[in-house]
Scaffold this motif. Structure first.
Motif, short mmCIF file in Angstrom:
data_model
loop_
_atom_site.label_atom_id
_atom_site.label_comp_id
_atom_site.label_asym_id
_atom_site.label_seq_id
_atom_site.Cartn_x
_atom_site.Cartn_y
_atom_site.Cartn_z
N GLU A 216 0.87 -1.17 0.00
CA GLU A 216 0.00 0.00 0.00
C GLU A 216 0.91 1.22 0.00
O GLU A 216 2.07 1.15 0.38
CB GLU A 216 -0.87 0.02 1.26
CG GLU A 216 -1.87 -1.11 1.34
CD GLU A 216 -3.05 -0.93 0.41
OE1 GLU A 216 -3.44 0.23 0.15
OE2 GLU A 216 -3.57 -1.94 -0.08
N ARG A 217 0.36 2.36 -0.39
CA ARG A 217 1.13 3.60 -0.44
C ARG A 217 0.59 4.59 0.58
O ARG A 217 -0.61 4.63 0.83
CB ARG A 217 1.05 4.21 -1.83
CG ARG A 217 1.62 3.33 -2.91
CD ARG A 217 1.33 3.84 -4.31
NE ARG A 217 1.69 2.88 -5.31
CZ ARG A 217 2.88 2.77 -5.87
NH1 ARG A 217 3.84 3.59 -5.51
NH2 ARG A 217 3.13 1.85 -6.78
N ALA A 218 1.52 5.37 1.13
CA ALA A 218 1.13 6.42 2.08
C ALA A 218 2.17 7.52 2.01
O ALA A 218 3.34 7.26 1.74
CB ALA A 218 1.05 5.86 3.50
N PRO A 219 1.74 8.76 2.24
CA PRO A 219 2.73 9.83 2.30
C PRO A 219 3.52 9.73 3.61
O PRO A 219 3.00 9.31 4.64
CB PRO A 219 1.88 11.11 2.27
CG PRO A 219 0.53 10.70 2.75
CD PRO A 219 0.37 9.25 2.39
N GLY A 220 4.78 10.09 3.53
CA GLY A 220 5.63 10.07 4.70
C GLY A 220 6.54 11.29 4.72
O GLY A 220 6.66 12.01 3.73
N THR A 221 7.16 11.52 5.86
CA THR A 221 8.08 12.64 6.04
C THR A 221 9.37 12.14 6.66
O THR A 221 9.34 11.37 7.63
CB THR A 221 7.45 13.71 6.98
OG1 THR A 221 6.19 14.11 6.43
CG2 THR A 221 8.36 14.92 7.11
#
Length: 139
Positions: free
Chosen positions: A27-32
């Protein structure tokens, strides 16, 4: 030499298969990027870092999986100079059933090991095969 090449090539293919399997389920998710973890010994722990070995910066990334709580992970791919800066936004890939198994969606994180082992395997196999063929023709 040919045997070593074949083993490296098989290892590269195994790592490539692991990356493909990971990408299939991920799955994809935004990260920092929240920190850079500088490592003196990035040789797998089996050797001591020499004083002239530069440290490698591994990005520490925070992301929130779907329906979950925020998580942090340290990416396995380190570099010097750093590939990422603190505060940089990245795309995170993770397994939905195991969000702790996460990687930055980038070339080094996914394909560096298959490329290194596969490349070394191809070179050793080609050189070993060439030497074997030349030796056979001479005898």
């Amino acid at each position: 030499m040919t045997t070593t090449g074949a083993l490296c090539l098989v290892t590269g293919l195994i790592f490539a298969g692991i990356s493909v399997s990971f990408l299939t389920d991920a799955e994809r998710a935004p990260g920092t990027v929240v920190a850079l973890d500088w490592q003196e010994d990035y040789g797998g722990g089996s050797r001591k870092a020499r004083s002239d070995d530069p440290p490698a910066a591994h990005p520490v990334v925070e992301f929130t999986p779907a329906g979950g709580t925020p998580r942090k992970f340290r990416d396995s791919a380190g570099s010097n100079p750093p590939s990422y800066e603190v505060g940089e936004q990245v795309e995170v890939l993770y397994r939905p059933d195991s969000p702790g198994d996460a990687r930055i969606n980038g070339f080094a994180s996914l394909w560096l090991l298959p490329l290194i082992f596969g490349g070394i395997g191809l070179v050793f196999t080609a050189v070993g095969t060439t030497i074997a063929l030349v030796t056979r023709r001479r005898s």
